[in-house]
Design an enzyme around this catalytic site. Sequence first.
Site: not given
Length: 224
Positions: A16, A91, A130, A163, A174
Amino acid sequence: MAELNLVLMGPPGAGKGTQAERLVDDFDLPYYATGDILRQAVKDGSALGREAKQYMDRGDLVPDDLICRVIMERLDSEEAADGFLLDGFPRTVRQAETLDEALEERGRELSAALLIDAPDEEVIRRLSGRRICVKNQHLYHVEFDPPKTEGVCDQDGSGLVQREDDKPETVKKRLDVYHDQTEPLIESYEGKALLRRFDGTRSADEVHAHIRATLATLRLEAEL
Ligand SMILES: [Zn+2]
Protein backbone atom coordinates in the site's frame (compact mmCIF):
# COMPACT_ATOMS: atom_id res chain seq x y z
CA MET A 1 -11.82 18.11 -13.53
CA ALA A 2 -13.75 15.36 -11.74
CA GLU A 3 -12.74 14.75 -8.14
CA LEU A 4 -10.80 11.61 -7.26
CA ASN A 5 -11.90 10.85 -3.72
CA LEU A 6 -10.15 7.63 -2.86
CA VAL A 7 -9.85 5.22 0.01
CA LEU A 8 -6.88 2.87 0.04
CA MET A 9 -7.24 -0.55 1.65
CA GLY A 10 -5.26 -3.73 2.01
CA PRO A 11 -3.49 -6.00 4.46
CA PRO A 12 -0.08 -5.04 5.87
CA GLY A 13 2.73 -6.00 3.52
CA ALA A 14 0.65 -5.84 0.34
CA GLY A 15 2.48 -2.74 -0.89
CA LYS A 16 0.00 0.00 0.00
CA GLY A 17 2.69 2.49 0.98
CA THR A 18 4.61 2.11 -2.27
CA GLN A 19 1.47 2.48 -4.35
CA ALA A 20 0.28 5.48 -2.34
CA GLU A 21 3.54 7.32 -3.04
CA ARG A 22 3.22 6.70 -6.76
CA LEU A 23 -0.43 7.71 -6.92
CA VAL A 24 0.27 10.94 -5.12
CA ASP A 25 2.84 11.73 -7.84
CA ASP A 26 0.65 10.59 -10.73
CA PHE A 27 -2.54 12.35 -9.78
CA ASP A 28 -1.23 15.13 -7.56
CA LEU A 29 -3.50 14.09 -4.72
CA PRO A 30 -2.89 14.81 -1.05
CA TYR A 31 -2.29 11.63 0.94
CA TYR A 32 -3.79 11.30 4.40
CA ALA A 33 -2.70 8.51 6.70
CA THR A 34 -5.12 8.59 9.60
CA GLY A 35 -2.53 7.88 12.29
CA ASP A 36 -0.35 10.76 11.09
CA ILE A 37 -3.28 13.15 10.89
CA LEU A 38 -4.37 12.38 14.44
CA ARG A 39 -0.84 12.72 15.79
CA GLN A 40 -0.45 16.01 13.94
CA ALA A 41 -3.74 17.37 15.28
CA VAL A 42 -2.67 16.47 18.82
CA LYS A 43 0.73 18.06 18.27
CA ASP A 44 -0.80 21.26 16.85
CA GLY A 45 -3.10 21.43 19.87
CA SER A 46 -6.18 22.26 17.76
CA ALA A 47 -9.58 21.96 19.46
CA LEU A 48 -10.15 18.55 17.90
CA GLY A 49 -6.58 17.53 18.65
CA ARG A 50 -7.02 18.35 22.33
CA GLU A 51 -10.23 16.36 22.39
CA ALA A 52 -8.52 13.36 20.77
CA LYS A 53 -5.61 13.62 23.21
CA GLN A 54 -7.92 13.09 26.18
CA TYR A 55 -8.88 9.68 24.81
CA MET A 56 -5.32 8.77 23.89
CA ASP A 57 -4.01 9.78 27.33
CA ARG A 58 -6.52 7.45 28.95
CA GLY A 59 -5.46 4.68 26.56
CA ASP A 60 -8.92 4.68 24.98
CA LEU A 61 -9.74 4.46 21.30
CA VAL A 62 -10.56 7.80 19.71
CA PRO A 63 -14.27 7.61 18.76
CA ASP A 64 -15.11 7.21 15.06
CA ASP A 65 -16.99 10.46 14.87
CA LEU A 66 -14.05 12.43 16.31
CA ILE A 67 -11.55 10.78 13.94
CA CYS A 68 -13.90 11.60 11.11
CA ARG A 69 -14.10 15.26 12.12
CA VAL A 70 -10.30 15.47 12.25
CA ILE A 71 -10.10 13.94 8.79
CA MET A 72 -12.83 16.17 7.39
CA GLU A 73 -10.84 19.20 8.49
CA ARG A 74 -8.20 18.08 6.01
CA LEU A 75 -10.64 17.04 3.30
CA ASP A 76 -12.25 20.49 3.53
CA SER A 77 -8.92 22.19 2.87
CA GLU A 78 -8.04 23.71 -0.49
CA GLU A 79 -5.42 21.07 -1.29
CA ALA A 80 -8.07 18.32 -1.20
CA ALA A 81 -10.55 20.17 -3.40
CA ASP A 82 -9.84 17.93 -6.42
CA GLY A 83 -9.59 14.74 -4.43
CA PHE A 84 -7.64 12.84 -1.81
CA LEU A 85 -6.13 9.50 -0.96
CA LEU A 86 -7.19 8.29 2.47
CA ASP A 87 -5.31 5.46 4.19
CA GLY A 88 -6.23 3.84 7.49
CA PHE A 89 -9.76 5.22 7.63
CA PRO A 90 -12.37 3.92 7.28
CA ARG A 91 -11.46 0.50 8.68
CA THR A 92 -14.96 -0.55 9.68
CA VAL A 93 -18.44 -0.32 8.16
CA ARG A 94 -19.46 2.08 10.94
CA GLN A 95 -16.53 4.39 10.12
CA ALA A 96 -17.37 4.20 6.42
CA GLU A 97 -20.94 5.31 7.16
CA THR A 98 -19.65 8.23 9.21
CA LEU A 99 -17.36 9.27 6.35
CA ASP A 100 -20.14 8.88 3.77
CA GLU A 101 -22.45 11.12 5.77
CA ALA A 102 -19.79 13.78 6.23
CA LEU A 103 -18.97 13.78 2.51
CA GLU A 104 -22.64 13.85 1.57
CA GLU A 105 -23.19 16.95 3.73
CA ARG A 106 -20.60 18.62 1.51
CA GLY A 107 -22.10 17.38 -1.74
CA ARG A 108 -19.16 15.05 -2.26
CA GLU A 109 -18.83 11.28 -2.46
CA LEU A 110 -16.18 8.60 -2.70
CA SER A 111 -14.97 7.82 -6.22
CA ALA A 112 -13.54 4.40 -5.38
CA ALA A 113 -12.14 2.15 -2.69
CA LEU A 114 -8.85 0.68 -3.89
CA LEU A 115 -8.07 -2.69 -2.36
CA ILE A 116 -4.53 -3.98 -2.79
CA ASP A 117 -5.01 -7.57 -1.84
CA ALA A 118 -2.64 -10.40 -0.98
CA PRO A 119 -3.29 -13.81 0.55
CA ASP A 120 -2.28 -14.30 4.20
CA GLU A 121 0.54 -16.73 3.39
CA GLU A 122 2.08 -14.19 1.02
CA VAL A 123 1.84 -11.41 3.63
CA ILE A 124 3.44 -13.66 6.25
CA ARG A 125 6.21 -14.63 3.81
CA ARG A 126 6.94 -11.01 2.98
CA LEU A 127 6.83 -9.59 6.49
CA SER A 128 8.45 -12.43 8.40
CA GLY A 129 11.39 -12.44 5.98
CA ARG A 130 12.34 -8.88 6.90
CA ARG A 131 15.51 -8.29 8.88
CA ILE A 132 16.85 -5.05 10.26
CA CYS A 133 20.37 -4.18 11.35
CA VAL A 134 20.66 -3.27 15.01
CA LYS A 135 23.07 -0.41 14.47
CA ASN A 136 21.64 1.68 11.62
CA GLN A 137 18.28 0.04 10.84
CA HIS A 138 19.33 -1.04 7.32
CA LEU A 139 16.64 -3.31 5.88
CA TYR A 140 17.02 -6.74 4.31
CA HIS A 141 14.79 -9.63 3.31
CA VAL A 142 16.00 -13.20 3.67
CA GLU A 143 14.39 -14.13 0.35
CA PHE A 144 14.09 -10.98 -1.77
CA ASP A 145 17.04 -8.90 -0.61
CA PRO A 146 19.44 -11.05 1.43
CA PRO A 147 22.71 -9.74 2.87
CA LYS A 148 25.95 -11.22 1.47
CA THR A 149 26.57 -13.02 4.77
CA GLU A 150 23.56 -14.43 6.58
CA GLY A 151 22.65 -12.42 9.67
CA VAL A 152 25.24 -9.67 9.04
CA CYS A 153 24.64 -6.15 7.67
CA ASP A 154 26.52 -5.53 4.38
CA GLN A 155 27.03 -1.86 5.21
CA ASP A 156 28.21 -1.82 8.80
CA GLY A 157 28.78 -5.44 9.81
CA SER A 158 26.29 -5.31 12.67
CA GLY A 159 23.83 -8.08 13.47
CA LEU A 160 20.44 -8.46 11.77
CA VAL A 161 17.29 -9.08 13.79
CA GLN A 162 13.61 -9.64 13.15
CA ARG A 163 11.32 -6.92 14.50
CA GLU A 164 8.57 -7.94 16.91
CA ASP A 165 5.99 -6.65 14.40
CA ASP A 166 7.37 -8.95 11.70
CA LYS A 167 7.32 -12.18 13.69
CA PRO A 168 4.94 -14.69 12.11
CA GLU A 169 2.73 -14.94 15.24
CA THR A 170 2.43 -11.14 15.40
CA VAL A 171 1.71 -10.89 11.67
CA LYS A 172 -1.01 -13.57 12.01
CA LYS A 173 -2.65 -11.63 14.83
CA ARG A 174 -2.56 -8.40 12.80
CA LEU A 175 -4.09 -10.25 9.86
CA ASP A 176 -6.88 -11.67 12.04
CA VAL A 177 -7.79 -8.18 13.22
CA TYR A 178 -7.57 -6.91 9.65
CA HIS A 179 -9.91 -9.59 8.30
CA ASP A 180 -12.45 -9.23 11.12
CA GLN A 181 -12.74 -5.48 10.63
CA THR A 182 -12.20 -5.09 6.94
CA GLU A 183 -14.04 -7.93 5.25
CA PRO A 184 -17.49 -6.49 6.05
CA LEU A 185 -16.22 -3.14 4.78
CA ILE A 186 -14.95 -4.69 1.55
CA GLU A 187 -18.35 -6.32 1.02
CA SER A 188 -20.07 -3.03 1.69
CA TYR A 189 -17.96 -1.18 -0.89
CA GLU A 190 -18.47 -4.04 -3.33
CA GLY A 191 -22.24 -3.69 -2.85
CA LYS A 192 -21.99 0.00 -3.73
CA ALA A 193 -19.87 -0.79 -6.81
CA LEU A 194 -17.05 1.31 -5.36
CA LEU A 195 -14.55 -1.49 -4.85
CA ARG A 196 -11.58 -1.86 -7.20
CA ARG A 197 -9.41 -4.86 -6.48
CA PHE A 198 -5.70 -5.13 -7.30
CA ASP A 199 -3.45 -8.14 -7.06
CA GLY A 200 -0.77 -7.24 -4.53
CA THR A 201 1.22 -10.37 -5.35
CA ARG A 202 2.19 -8.83 -8.72
CA SER A 203 5.22 -6.58 -9.02
CA ALA A 204 4.91 -2.99 -7.75
CA ASP A 205 5.17 -1.77 -11.37
CA GLU A 206 2.34 -4.00 -12.55
CA VAL A 207 0.08 -3.03 -9.65
CA HIS A 208 0.87 0.62 -10.27
CA ALA A 209 0.07 0.40 -13.99
CA HIS A 210 -3.22 -1.32 -13.20
CA ILE A 211 -4.29 1.25 -10.61
CA ARG A 212 -3.32 4.13 -12.88
CA ALA A 213 -5.36 2.76 -15.75
CA THR A 214 -8.32 2.18 -13.45
CA LEU A 215 -8.22 5.71 -12.07
CA ALA A 216 -7.79 7.28 -15.50
CA THR A 217 -10.91 5.43 -16.66
CA LEU A 218 -12.78 6.43 -13.51
CA ARG A 219 -11.96 10.08 -14.10
CA LEU A 220 -12.99 9.90 -17.74
CA GLU A 221 -16.30 8.29 -16.83
CA ALA A 222 -16.97 10.93 -14.20
CA GLU A 223 -16.41 13.68 -16.74
CA LEU A 224 -18.79 12.28 -19.33
ZN1 LIG B 1 23.43 -1.77 8.90
